[in-house]
Scaffold this active site. Structure first.
Site, PDB file in Angstrom:
ATOM      1  N   LYS A  11      13.710  42.188  29.583  1.00 20.36           N
ATOM      2  CA  LYS A  11      14.770  42.718  28.718  1.00 20.36           C
ATOM      3  C   LYS A  11      15.790  43.555  29.503  1.00 20.36           C
ATOM      4  CE  LYS A  11      11.799  42.705  24.574  1.00 20.36           C
ATOM      5  NZ  LYS A  11      11.322  43.501  23.404  1.00 20.36           N
ATOM      6  N   TYR A  51      15.283  36.716  17.255  1.00 22.16           N
ATOM      7  CA  TYR A  51      14.503  37.734  16.532  1.00 22.16           C
ATOM      8  C   TYR A  51      14.686  37.624  15.013  1.00 22.16           C
ATOM      9  CZ  TYR A  51      12.748  40.371  20.590  1.00 22.16           C
ATOM     10  OH  TYR A  51      12.064  40.783  21.722  1.00 22.16           O
ATOM     11  N   ASN A 114      11.545  48.108  25.614  1.00 23.63           N
ATOM     12  CA  ASN A 114      10.162  47.987  26.095  1.00 23.63           C
ATOM     13  C   ASN A 114       9.957  46.850  27.105  1.00 23.63           C
ATOM     14  OD1 ASN A 114      10.309  45.894  24.328  1.00 23.63           O
ATOM     15  ND2 ASN A 114       8.671  46.585  22.976  1.00 23.63           N
ATOM     16  N   HIS A 117       9.404  40.719  26.491  1.00 20.59           N
ATOM     17  CA  HIS A 117       8.956  40.001  25.288  1.00 20.59           C
ATOM     18  C   HIS A 117       7.943  38.955  25.714  1.00 20.59           C
ATOM     19  CE1 HIS A 117       8.824  37.248  21.889  1.00 20.59           C
ATOM     20  NE2 HIS A 117       8.977  36.276  22.773  1.00 20.59           N
ATOM     21  N   GLU A 128      10.247  28.955  21.066  1.00 19.06           N
ATOM     22  CA  GLU A 128      11.078  29.858  21.871  1.00 19.06           C
ATOM     23  C   GLU A 128      11.483  29.211  23.199  1.00 19.06           C
ATOM     24  OE1 GLU A 128       8.944  33.834  19.943  1.00 19.06           O
ATOM     25  OE2 GLU A 128       8.667  33.410  22.075  1.00 19.06           O
TER      26      GLU A 128
HETATM   27  P1  ATP Z   1       8.272  41.207  21.376  1.00 19.94           P
HETATM   28  O1  ATP Z   1       8.416  40.323  20.149  1.00 19.94           O
HETATM   29  O2  ATP Z   1       9.601  41.681  21.916  1.00 19.94           O
HETATM   30  O3  ATP Z   1       7.389  40.587  22.407  1.00 19.94           O
HETATM   31  P2  ATP Z   1       6.198  42.708  20.089  1.00 19.94           P
HETATM   32  O4  ATP Z   1       5.705  41.375  19.641  1.00 19.94           O
HETATM   33  O5  ATP Z   1       5.273  43.598  20.841  1.00 19.94           O
HETATM   34  O6  ATP Z   1       7.519  42.550  20.959  1.00 19.94           O
HETATM   35  P3  ATP Z   1       7.481  43.017  17.506  1.00 19.94           P
HETATM   36  O7  ATP Z   1       6.843  43.688  16.365  1.00 19.94           O
HETATM   37  O8  ATP Z   1       7.598  41.517  17.514  1.00 19.94           O
HETATM   38  O9  ATP Z   1       6.757  43.537  18.840  1.00 19.94           O
HETATM   39  O10 ATP Z   1       8.932  43.653  17.674  1.00 19.94           O
HETATM   40  C1  ATP Z   1       9.950  42.980  18.387  1.00 19.94           C
HETATM   41  C2  ATP Z   1      10.740  43.981  19.185  1.00 19.94           C
HETATM   42  O11 ATP Z   1      11.489  44.808  18.298  1.00 19.94           O
HETATM   43  C3  ATP Z   1       9.913  44.978  20.016  1.00 19.94           C
HETATM   44  O12 ATP Z   1       9.515  44.484  21.252  1.00 19.94           O
HETATM   45  C4  ATP Z   1      10.895  46.110  20.190  1.00 19.94           C
HETATM   46  O13 ATP Z   1      11.855  45.830  21.225  1.00 19.94           O
HETATM   47  C5  ATP Z   1      11.604  46.116  18.845  1.00 19.94           C
HETATM   48  N1  ATP Z   1      10.972  47.058  17.925  1.00 19.94           N
HETATM   49  C6  ATP Z   1       9.777  46.899  17.285  1.00 19.94           C
HETATM   50  N2  ATP Z   1       9.487  47.972  16.534  1.00 19.94           N
HETATM   51  C7  ATP Z   1      10.522  48.828  16.700  1.00 19.94           C
HETATM   52  C8  ATP Z   1      10.843  50.130  16.174  1.00 19.94           C
HETATM   53  N3  ATP Z   1      10.014  50.768  15.339  1.00 19.94           N
HETATM   54  N4  ATP Z   1      12.002  50.697  16.588  1.00 19.94           N
HETATM   55  C9  ATP Z   1      12.849  50.070  17.433  1.00 19.94           C
HETATM   56  N5  ATP Z   1      12.618  48.845  17.943  1.00 19.94           N
HETATM   57  C10 ATP Z   1      11.479  48.234  17.596  1.00 19.94           C
HETATM   58 MG    MG Z   2       6.957  39.917  18.710  1.00 18.34          MG
END
Ligand code: ATP
Ligand code: MG
Length: 140
Positions: A11, A51, A114, A117, A128
């Site tokens: 990211k 997303y 973070n 992904h 994807e």
């Molecule tokens: P990713 O899909 O990016 O691999 P993940 O599966 O661990 O991450 P998801 O729940 O799918 O987490 O959330 C997608 C992304 O949205 C997260 O990686 C983060 O960048 C963002 N995100 C999730 N929760 C929050 C939050 N509470 N506040 C801000 N951003 C968030």
């Molecule tokens: Mg996810």
């Protein structure tokens, strides 16, 4: 266990800090092979589609803005049980909860910024990968 593919994104918080190689080193040390890789600037439309599952969440606007704020590196990873293996290497979404040695524990700035992904299922991995790669750009 079967050899699988998963989809990864390094990211903008990581590309901004020049951490592509450092993240890739953790991926490769975990036994995953990077069989496709491209650095791109995501468009708003690409980020919103990618997303889309989170479109009703309160952080959706922030997430799309972040994912388009700088370059990302899209990747196809291959290995034994790659979907689950990469989720383990990534660590918890919130870096404060991520296990030692995981990419997010090592590098993530916050729950939003973070670093990586990873696909959450083999079915989503295929969807994807197809959004960003053709088979001609993948070599296992
Ligand atoms: P990713 O899909 O990016 O691999 P993940 O599966 O661990 O991450 P998801 O729940 O799918 O987490 O959330 C997608 C992304 O949205 C997260 O990686 C983060 O960048 C963002 N995100 C999730 N929760 C929050 C939050 N509470 N506040 C801000 N951003 C968030
Ligand atoms: Mg996810």
């Amino acid at each position: 266990m079967a050899v699988q593919r998963t989809f990864s994104i390094i990211k903008p918080d990581a590309t901004e800090r020049n951490l592509t190689g450092a993240v890739n080193a953790v991926i490769e040390k975990a036994g995953l092979r990077i069989i496709g890789q491209r650095r791109i600037q995501m468009t708003q439309a690409q980020a919103e589609r990618f997303y889309g599952v989170h479109s009703e969440r309160p952080f959706f606007g922030e997430l799309v803005a972040f994912m388009t704020s700088g370059p990302v590196v899209v990747q196809v990873l291959e290995g034994e049980n790659a979907v689950a293996a990469y989720r383990e290497v990534m660590g918890a979404t919130n870096p404060a909860e991520a296990a030692d040695g995981t990419i997010r524990k090592l590098f993530a700035k916050s729950i939003g910024e973070n670093t990586v992904h990873g696909s959450d299922s083999e079915e989503n991995a295929a969807i994807e990968i197809e959004q960003f790669f053709t088979e001609a750009d993948i070599a296992g």
